[in-house]
Design a protein around this motif. Structure first.
Motif, mmCIF file in Angstrom:
data_model
loop_
_atom_site.group_PDB
_atom_site.id
_atom_site.type_symbol
_atom_site.label_atom_id
_atom_site.label_comp_id
_atom_site.label_asym_id
_atom_site.label_seq_id
_atom_site.Cartn_x
_atom_site.Cartn_y
_atom_site.Cartn_z
ATOM 1 N N ASP A 52 -5.816 21.957 1.924
ATOM 2 C CA ASP A 52 -4.899 21.147 2.725
ATOM 3 C C ASP A 52 -5.561 19.855 3.207
ATOM 4 O O ASP A 52 -4.871 18.882 3.521
ATOM 5 N N PHE A 53 -6.888 19.871 3.302
ATOM 6 C CA PHE A 53 -7.604 18.738 3.880
ATOM 7 C C PHE A 53 -8.409 17.951 2.841
ATOM 8 O O PHE A 53 -8.758 16.805 3.059
ATOM 9 N N ILE A 54 -8.715 18.597 1.716
ATOM 10 C CA ILE A 54 -9.439 17.929 0.628
ATOM 11 C C ILE A 54 -8.595 18.081 -0.634
ATOM 12 O O ILE A 54 -8.724 19.070 -1.374
ATOM 13 N N PRO A 55 -7.672 17.120 -0.893
ATOM 14 C CA PRO A 55 -6.704 17.251 -1.991
ATOM 15 C C PRO A 55 -7.298 17.635 -3.339
ATOM 16 O O PRO A 55 -6.681 18.442 -4.062
ATOM 17 N N PRO A 56 -8.475 17.114 -3.754
ATOM 18 C CA PRO A 56 -9.013 17.509 -5.065
ATOM 19 C C PRO A 56 -9.275 19.009 -5.192
ATOM 20 O O PRO A 56 -9.343 19.543 -6.303
ATOM 21 N N LEU A 57 -9.442 19.697 -4.068
ATOM 22 C CA LEU A 57 -9.725 21.134 -4.104
ATOM 23 C C LEU A 57 -8.462 21.989 -4.085
ATOM 24 O O LEU A 57 -8.539 23.208 -4.247
ATOM 25 N N GLY A 220 4.103 10.542 2.598
ATOM 26 C CA GLY A 220 3.720 11.796 1.955
ATOM 27 C C GLY A 220 2.701 12.612 2.731
ATOM 28 O O GLY A 220 2.347 13.716 2.311
ATOM 29 N N SER A 221 2.217 12.070 3.876
ATOM 30 C CA SER A 221 1.238 12.819 4.675
ATOM 31 C C SER A 221 1.888 14.054 5.295
ATOM 32 O O SER A 221 3.053 14.039 5.683
ATOM 33 N N THR A 222 1.115 15.134 5.373
ATOM 34 C CA THR A 222 1.569 16.325 6.086
ATOM 35 C C THR A 222 1.317 16.124 7.578
ATOM 36 O O THR A 222 0.205 15.782 7.983
ATOM 37 N N LEU A 223 2.338 16.339 8.382
ATOM 38 C CA LEU A 223 2.241 16.083 9.822
ATOM 39 C C LEU A 223 2.418 17.375 10.607
ATOM 40 O O LEU A 223 3.335 18.155 10.350
ATOM 41 N N LEU A 224 1.534 17.595 11.565
ATOM 42 C CA LEU A 224 1.629 18.727 12.477
ATOM 43 C C LEU A 224 1.596 18.194 13.911
ATOM 44 O O LEU A 224 0.699 17.422 14.267
ATOM 45 N N VAL A 225 2.549 18.593 14.729
ATOM 46 C CA VAL A 225 2.584 18.170 16.127
ATOM 47 C C VAL A 225 1.997 19.284 16.989
ATOM 48 O O VAL A 225 2.438 20.435 16.920
ATOM 49 N N ASN A 226 1.020 18.954 17.801
ATOM 50 C CA ASN A 226 0.359 19.937 18.660
ATOM 51 C C ASN A 226 1.158 20.107 19.947
ATOM 52 O O ASN A 226 0.855 19.498 20.974
#
Length: 342
Positions: A52-57, A220-226
């Motif tokens: 989720d944080f390193i797209p190539p992986l 296209g960014s994934t967004l999470l609201v805390n």
């Protein structure tokens, strides 16, 4: 027990019957299987996934999260397909009374209007949303509320006094009583603030590139609201870590706060609220809260003191307690109130 109660409440709306314990169809074994799947779904959805944080992986699935999700998807699909097929054959329990929601959805499979027509996949997806979003979340927020009230006996006593005055001791609370229970509603809101059902809102995708507070967010960014952090922001709340229901009463700092998404300072379900949480969960959880507070006094297990109660949180998509709450309920209403109801 709270999870069973929440599951049956959703099932009676969706299927016209309970799915746990007694009643037509279903059983404890099936309910335990479904509960285990929901818990696994919440854990996998909240796990730290490198992809989720390193797209190539992402395509490598180093931690096996995607593989586990695909396996879980097949279990859910089989479970929901069985419910759907059983409902087509048997329908709901009774032949009289209102048609349940699933029967209505099934009827939309064969409508002439293509825009109104539903596929079997869409119906199963809706079932999954209803059960997954309305069972685990409801039971966990009620559990947090009872824990907080046990740690604040004066608040519990005030809530019980209001319930005794409005409802009395000869019947159980009903949904129609909730609007007259001002202090209880404040307790519910304060519990949602401190213990939101999902501490991070469900993932969203940015439809367009934008700048927020100087930060560039590409399309296209994934967004999470805390939402957990927002509700504990000292710039927005006085003594944010304290359980203080009076902040939502007249004269408090947020007397008119709307926890259903209209006030960004306290948005326990996110801004785009799922139907099950906004419509069903908005009364289901508070009704269970009110019933338990009204009908019982509670003692902690093994002589534990309320002041030593562990209030740590477990990691996952939903805000579970690190240690489940174990209490001994003691009846406080007239004996006939506790007679079994079917």
């Amino acid at each position: 027990m709270l999870n069973v109660c929440a599951t049956n409440a959703i099932a009676r709306v969706m299927l016209g019957r309970r799915v746990v314990g007694h009643g037509c169809g279903g059983g404890d074994e099936k309910a335990e299987e479904f509960k285990a799947m929901v818990v696994e779904l919440m854990v996998l959805s909240g796990v730290f996934n490198l992809g989720d944080f390193i797209p190539p992986l992402e395509g490598l699935d180093l931690q096996g999260v995607v593989a586990k999700m695909k396996k879980l998807h097949k279990r859910f699909d089989a479970f929901l397909s069985a419910i759907l097929e059983e409902h087509k054959i048997k329908g709901s329990c009774g032949t009289e009374g209102p048609v349940d929601l699933l029967s209505m959805l099934i009827s939309l499979k064969d409508v002439d209007n293509e825009k109104e027509r539903l596929t079997e996949t869409e119906i199963k997806a809706f079932l999954l949303n209803m059960f997954a979003a309305g069972t685990d979340t409801t039971s966990s927020t009620v559990e947090w509320a009872i824990a907080e009230l046990m740690r604040h006996p004066k608040i519990l006593a005030q809530a019980q006094q209001e319930l005794d005055s409005v409802v009395g001791k000869n019947r159980l609370v009903t949904e129609s009583d909730l609007t007259r229970l001002t202090f209880l509603q404040a307790i519910v809101k304060e519990n949602f603030r401190l213990h939101p059902s999902t501490p991070l809102s469900l993932p969203r995708i940015a439809q367009e590139s934008c700048v927020v507070n100087g930060y560039y967010i590409p399309k296209g960014s994934t967004l999470l609201v805390n939402v957990w952090a927002i509700a504990r922001d000292p710039d927005q709340w006085s003594d944010p870590l304290e359980f203080r229901p009076e902040r939502f009463l007249t004269g408090g700092e947020r007397p008119n706060a709307d926890v259903r998404g209209n006030d960004f300072e306290v948005i326990p379900f996110g801004r785009a609220v799922e139907f099950v949480r906004n419509e069903l969960g908005d009364t289901d959880g508070p009704t269970i809260d009110a019933t338990l507070i009204h009908a019982f006094d509670f003692d902690l297990a093994n002589g534990q003191l309320a002041q030593t109660l562990n209030m740590e949180e477990a990691y996952g998509l939903t805000l579970q307690r690190a240690e489940p709450l174990m209490v001994h309920p003691k009846p406080r209403l007239a004996p006939h109130v506790y007679e079994a109801r079917v």
